[in-house]
Design a protein around this motif. Structure first.
Motif, PDB file in Angstrom:
ATOM      1  N   ASP A 115      98.872  45.184  -8.665  1.00 38.56           N
ATOM      2  CA  ASP A 115      98.862  43.983  -9.014  1.00 38.56           C
ATOM      3  C   ASP A 115      97.349  43.779  -9.425  1.00 38.56           C
ATOM      4  O   ASP A 115      96.666  44.549  -9.013  1.00 38.56           O
ATOM      5  CB  ASP A 115      99.025  42.844  -7.747  1.00 38.56           C
ATOM      6  N   LYS A 116      97.185  42.754 -10.412  1.00 39.48           N
ATOM      7  CA  LYS A 116      95.861  42.438 -10.786  1.00 39.48           C
ATOM      8  C   LYS A 116      94.862  42.034  -9.582  1.00 39.48           C
ATOM      9  O   LYS A 116      95.386  41.498  -8.952  1.00 39.48           O
ATOM     10  CB  LYS A 116      95.714  41.082 -11.910  1.00 39.48           C
ATOM     11  N   ASP A 117      93.629  42.655  -9.698  1.00 40.22           N
ATOM     12  CA  ASP A 117      92.718  42.145  -8.403  1.00 40.22           C
ATOM     13  C   ASP A 117      91.350  41.853  -9.094  1.00 40.22           C
ATOM     14  O   ASP A 117      90.753  42.992  -9.277  1.00 40.22           O
ATOM     15  CB  ASP A 117      92.647  43.273  -7.393  1.00 40.22           C
ATOM     16  N   GLY A 118      91.155  40.453  -9.338  1.00 41.92           N
ATOM     17  CA  GLY A 118      89.775  40.313 -10.062  1.00 41.92           C
ATOM     18  C   GLY A 118      89.927  41.024 -11.606  1.00 41.92           C
ATOM     19  O   GLY A 118      90.588  40.837 -12.296  1.00 41.92           O
ATOM     20  N   ASP A 119      88.796  42.069 -11.644  1.00 40.98           N
ATOM     21  CA  ASP A 119      88.601  42.610 -13.013  1.00 40.98           C
ATOM     22  C   ASP A 119      89.536  43.878 -13.104  1.00 40.98           C
ATOM     23  O   ASP A 119      89.730  44.484 -14.102  1.00 40.98           O
ATOM     24  CB  ASP A 119      87.286  42.717 -13.423  1.00 40.98           C
ATOM     25  N   GLY A 120      89.887  44.218 -11.817  1.00 44.15           N
ATOM     26  CA  GLY A 120      90.707  45.540 -11.685  1.00 44.15           C
ATOM     27  C   GLY A 120      92.105  45.221 -11.143  1.00 44.15           C
ATOM     28  O   GLY A 120      92.779  44.310 -11.505  1.00 44.15           O
TER      29      GLY A 120
END
Length: 142
Positions: A86-91
């Motif tokens: 899953d997307k997590d901030g910019d990463g």
């Protein structure tokens, strides 16, 4: 216990780069990976499917040994692990590894199966290293 290793090389940067991954045993040797194999459908591998394969094989072996220790002598265990990113901030973060198990173990009760499978899920070394939700769904055929 032996120390195992794998290696990766990435030539170029970002989406335009291409990588290769290898394992100590040689089972994987310069196997292609990159943006297209990780987030698209290009041929090659990616870290998440390698983690999924490692988790499925570790859990299945742990369960096999636990069933043998409990006195069971025969059976077939088929496990698939589905790793979610899953997307997590910019990463990105691996947030889940869903184990799906189909088992055939003659003479094994559902209650004993639930207990032994839950213990194998919690205690296989790959489960212990993953900082993600780990679920297990299973069916038992006698």
């Amino acid at each position: 216990m032996p120390t195992r290793n794998g290696s990766a090389r990435y030539e170029g940067l970002g989406k335009d780069g291409q990588g290769s991954v290898s394992t100590q045993s040689g089972v994987l040797k310069d196997q292609r990976y990159g943006f297209g194999t990780r987030f698209g459908d290009e041929p090659g591998t990616n870290p998440e499917e390698l983690i999924a394969a490692a988790h499925a094989s570790c859990f299945t072996m742990a369960l096999s040994f636990a069933l043998a220790a409990a006195g069971h002598e025969d059976g077939v265990l088929d496990t698939t692990a589905k790793v979610t990113v899953d997307k997590d901030g910019d990463g990105f973060t691996i947030t889940r590894s869903a184990l799906e198990l189909k088992a055939k173990v003659p003479g094994l009760s559902a209650e004993e199966f639930d207990r032994i499978a839950a213990d194998a899920k919690a205690n296989c070394p790959v489960s212990k290293v993953l900082n993600a939700e780990i679920t297990l769904s299973h069916t038992l055929e006698n």
